[in-house]
Write an enzyme that holds these catalytic residues in place. Structure first.
Site, PDB file in Angstrom:
ATOM      1  CD  GLU A 152      -2.841  -0.771   2.453  1.00 49.28           C
ATOM      2  OE1 GLU A 152      -4.312  -0.270   2.252  1.00 49.28           O
ATOM      3  OE2 GLU A 152      -2.496  -0.861   3.556  1.00 49.28           O
ATOM      4  CG  ASN A 190      -3.844  -3.406   8.814  1.00 45.67           C
ATOM      5  OD1 ASN A 190      -3.992  -4.370   8.853  1.00 45.67           O
ATOM      6  ND2 ASN A 190      -2.681  -2.888   9.092  1.00 45.67           N
TER       7      ASN A 190
END
Length: 283
Positions: A152, A190
């Site tokens: 990411e 997350n």
């Protein structure tokens, strides 16, 4: 500018994994840790990973020797003075990270990019501790780094296009797939993953099912390779709690409230695989 000299700060599981893939990509990389024991342990982990590559006939011994020759160890942060990019992979604590980035900002050359492997903390806020916010970015690798393809790439509010493109190219050189993500608590990975783990913990807490049953439902019903509770043990329950607290505080939404059972396990020192006990017991 092509990135040729890289420093990774933190000799733990994530840091050593990043060092391995960087050296494998032909980049000279410094593995820094304030404690030489941890940087040496990180190098040992890398060496063991590469030995397995030889045993599986994926690499030759000559290739392994070349990779290891590109790695150097350091316990002096000043060694970052010639780095083109520094990737921070230390504890998920904003105060500690802020102090590190202040130091790196003074040590590293003006052209250097400062990246964080943070799994949930804001890149914009981390960048605010430097005088080069345009050159601060997030590079959130997945664990285990040598295996997982995703990175990411998180843009802070002031991250420049040039910085993003340089980091994107670096990730591709490392044989990773960079995905652009904006700066929100937990990013994408997350925000989704830890919400699932937290909900699984609530299922244990509320007596919906046993931990084994919850993991089995997820594996067999959703085709996940690992159940959320086993995965939480692998990540570290303290890390899971820290990320949930970032989500809860960042969004102010009760749906991100960490489960009391997760807090209790962390308070007891049951942190998962690394401590020998979490939701499961380990040798």
């Amino acid at each position: 500018m092509n990135i040729q000299r890289l420093m990774v700060v933190g000799g733990g599981q994530m840091g050593s994994g990043i060092v391995q893939v960087a050296a494998d990509a032909g980049i000279n990389v410094i593995l820094y840790d304030i404690d030489p024991v941890f940087s040496q342990k990180g190098l040992t982990t890398i060496r063991n990973n590469l030995v397995r590559e030889v045993e599986k006939s994926r690499k030759s011994q000559a290739e392994i020797d070349s990779i290891l020759a590109r790695i150097s160890l350091s316990s002096d942060l000043e060694d970052g003075q010639n780095a083109d990019l520094v990737i921070e992979a230390i504890v998920e604590n904003l105060q500690i990270k802020s102090e590190l980035f202040k130091k790196l900002d003074k040590i590293c050359p003006q052209h250097a990019i400062l990246a964080s492997n943070t799994s949930s903390l804001g890149i914009t806020e981390i960048a605010s501790f430097t005088k080069r916010p345009e050159q601060v970015i997030g590079m959130h690798y997945m664990n285990p780094v040598p295996v997982m393809k995703l990175v990411e790439v998180i843009r802070g509010l002031r991250t420049s296009d040039e910085t993003y493109l340089r980091v994107e190219n670096l990730a591709k050189r490392m044989d990773k797939v960079p995905i652009e993500v904006n700066d929100f608590p937990g990013f994408v990975s997350n925000r989704i993953l830890l919400s699932m783990i937290n909900e699984a913990v609530y299922c244990v807490y509320e007596g919906v099912a046993t931990k084994e049953a919850i993991d089995e439902v997820t594996r067999l019903g959703m085709n996940h390779p690992m159940g959320p509770l086993a995965l939480a043990d692998f990540i570290g329950l303290d890390t899971c709690l820290a990320i949930m607290e970032v989500l809860h505080e960042g969004f102010g939404d009760s749906k991100y409230r960490p489960c009391p059972l997760l807090r209790k396990y962390v308070a007891a020192g049951w942190l998962g695989k690394k401590s020998g006990r979490g939701f499961y017991e380990y040798e």
